[in-house]
Write an enzyme that holds these catalytic residues in place. Structure first.
Site, PDB file in Angstrom:
ATOM      1  N   TYR A 146       0.774  -1.116   0.206  1.00 55.48           N
ATOM      2  CA  TYR A 146      -0.034  -0.007   0.118  1.00 55.48           C
ATOM      3  C   TYR A 146       0.950   1.211   0.148  1.00 55.48           C
ATOM      4  O   TYR A 146       0.358   2.415  -0.447  1.00 55.48           O
ATOM      5  CB  TYR A 146      -0.861   0.209   1.236  1.00 55.48           C
ATOM      6  CG  TYR A 146      -2.414  -0.696   1.120  1.00 55.48           C
ATOM      7  CD1 TYR A 146      -2.058  -2.033   0.906  1.00 55.48           C
ATOM      8  CD2 TYR A 146      -3.281  -0.029   1.070  1.00 55.48           C
ATOM      9  CE1 TYR A 146      -3.354  -2.543   0.826  1.00 55.48           C
ATOM     10  CE2 TYR A 146      -4.535  -0.745   0.996  1.00 55.48           C
ATOM     11  CZ  TYR A 146      -4.690  -1.955   0.720  1.00 55.48           C
ATOM     12  OH  TYR A 146      -5.763  -2.749   0.576  1.00 55.48           O
ATOM     13  N   ASP A 255     -12.203  -9.036   4.351  1.00 62.08           N
ATOM     14  CA  ASP A 255     -13.597  -9.092   3.622  1.00 62.08           C
ATOM     15  C   ASP A 255     -13.970 -10.640   3.672  1.00 62.08           C
ATOM     16  O   ASP A 255     -15.165 -10.892   3.879  1.00 62.08           O
ATOM     17  CB  ASP A 255     -13.183  -8.698   2.324  1.00 62.08           C
ATOM     18  CG  ASP A 255     -13.712  -7.213   1.952  1.00 62.08           C
ATOM     19  OD1 ASP A 255     -13.500  -6.433   2.905  1.00 62.08           O
ATOM     20  OD2 ASP A 255     -14.174  -6.537   1.190  1.00 62.08           O
TER      21      ASP A 255
END
Ligand code: IPM
Ligand code: MG
Length: 362
Positions: A146, A255
């Site tokens: 990231y 998720d």
């Protein structure tokens, strides 16, 4: 008379349904204050698309400053199709959320996935696989792919892109210690997730985590490869207690774990480790439901409970909120996303009111 303890909370409602769910979480926190004799001072600031529309940037300097001066931050949700075609640095996700995490140095992202007894039928998996599920993902949040250097360049016949994955042993150690300590307060099992059969970063990850195990002799540590972990999560998720992983793997696995519970609208999250903790629901901004009063505020309300626990050390108050949520569900109150036959469908604000009242009554 003893002075009542005051906590300053920065509230960043954001986009889509963000304002509706943060309003219910602040309502419940106010009820907590009444019952436990403390005061929460809420100060709102702009973030995400709403901030871009108002002042031209998704993370205005005033917002960052307010966050840094607060005792904790409650964030609703950010983003939506309206801002998807902006240049990357002005989009709500890359322009606000990631820099906010980095600026606050909140390197430990806690994402619980649990199934309330009252909602064991909500999962797409068989009830016997998920009933009683209670896992906690600890995702490293300020390093890895990231935040690595990125480059894109034209080459003869096409383009070339480079993304870099960087970790120092110190970055791995601090988040791993966090996970070990959380495991000590739970079922004392820590599973570290990596791809050490392929990635050098994962080999360092595994070495650093393994070396810490001696400091936490009561915690049983094991290592799994990320692909196997994804499979085990749907095969037998209850084998896990705390899962520790780097940023990108944690994004994906969290998720997946959330969906095991069947109700994303229920799951909170906390980003901690820096000076100020950031608390937000696991779900997104759901633009198509914005302003209709139909979404589930429980994820944000439970994020408030995590704030009480991790930022303010108010364990009893945190439990009171969690118990009030469980009681509201037992009593049959349901928002549309979790509605079942025989239950009573309520709006976003009605759910907030019911939970706030249960908190106050104790
Ligand atoms: C999350 C989200 C963010 C992430 C996006 C919106 C940048 O998916 O919090 O999991 O990838 O971290
Ligand atoms: Mg994600």
């Amino acid at each position: 008379m003893a002075e009542t303890k005051q906590y300053r909370i920065a509230v960043l409602p954001g986009d889509g349904i963000g304002p509706e769910v943060t309003a219910e979480a602040t309502r419940v926190l106010t009820a907590v204050g009444e019952r436990f004799g403390c005061t929460f001072q809420f100060q709102e600031a702009l973030i995400g698309g709403a901030a871009y529309d108002a002042v031209g940037h998704p993370l205005p300097p005033e917002t960052l400053e307010l966050c840094q001066q607060s005792d904790a931050i409650l964030l609703g949700a950010i983003g939506g199709p309206k801002w998807d075609s902006l240049p990357v640095h002005l989009r709500p996700e890359a322009g606000a959320l990631l820099p906010l995490r980095k600026a606050l140095d909140v390197y430990a992202n806690l994402r619980p996935a649990f199934v309330f007894d009252a909602l064991a039928n909500a999962s797409t998996l068989k009830k016997e696989v998920v009933e009683g599920l209670d896992i906690l993902i600890v995702r490293e949040l300020t390093g890895g792919l990231y935040f690595g250097q990125k480059r894109r360049e034209k080459i003869p016949g096409g383009e070339r892109v480079v993304e870099t994955l960087e970790y120092t042993s110190a970055e791995i150690e601090r988040v791993a210690r966090f996970a070990f300590q959380l495991a000590q307060k739970r079922r004392k099992k820590l599973t570290s997730v990596d791809k050490a059969n392929v990635l050098e970063s994962s080999r360092l990850w595994r070495e650093v985590v393994s070396a810490l195990a001696a400091d936490y002799p009561d915690v049983e540590l094991n290592h799994v490869f990320v692909d196997n972990c994804a499979m085990q999560l749907v095969r037998n998720p209850r084998q896990f207690d705390v899962l520790l992983t780097e940023n990108m793997f944690g994004d994906i696995l969290s998720d997946q774990a959330a969906q095991l519970t069947g109700s994303l609208g229920m799951l909170p999250s906390a980003s901690v480790g820096g000076s100020v903790g950031l608390y937000e629901p696991s779900h997104g901004s759901a633009p198509k439901y914005a302003g209709q009063g139909v979404v589930n505020p429980i994820a944000t309300i439970l994020s408030g409970a995590m704030m009480l626990r991790y930022s303010f050390g108010l364990e009893e108050a945190a439990r009171a909120v969690e118990e009030a949520v469980a009681a509201a569900l037992e009593q049959g109150y349901r928002t549309r996303d979790i509605m079942e036959p025989g239950c009573r469908q309520v709006s976003t604000s009605e759910m907030g009111e019911v939970i706030a009242e249960l908190v106050e009554k104790g």
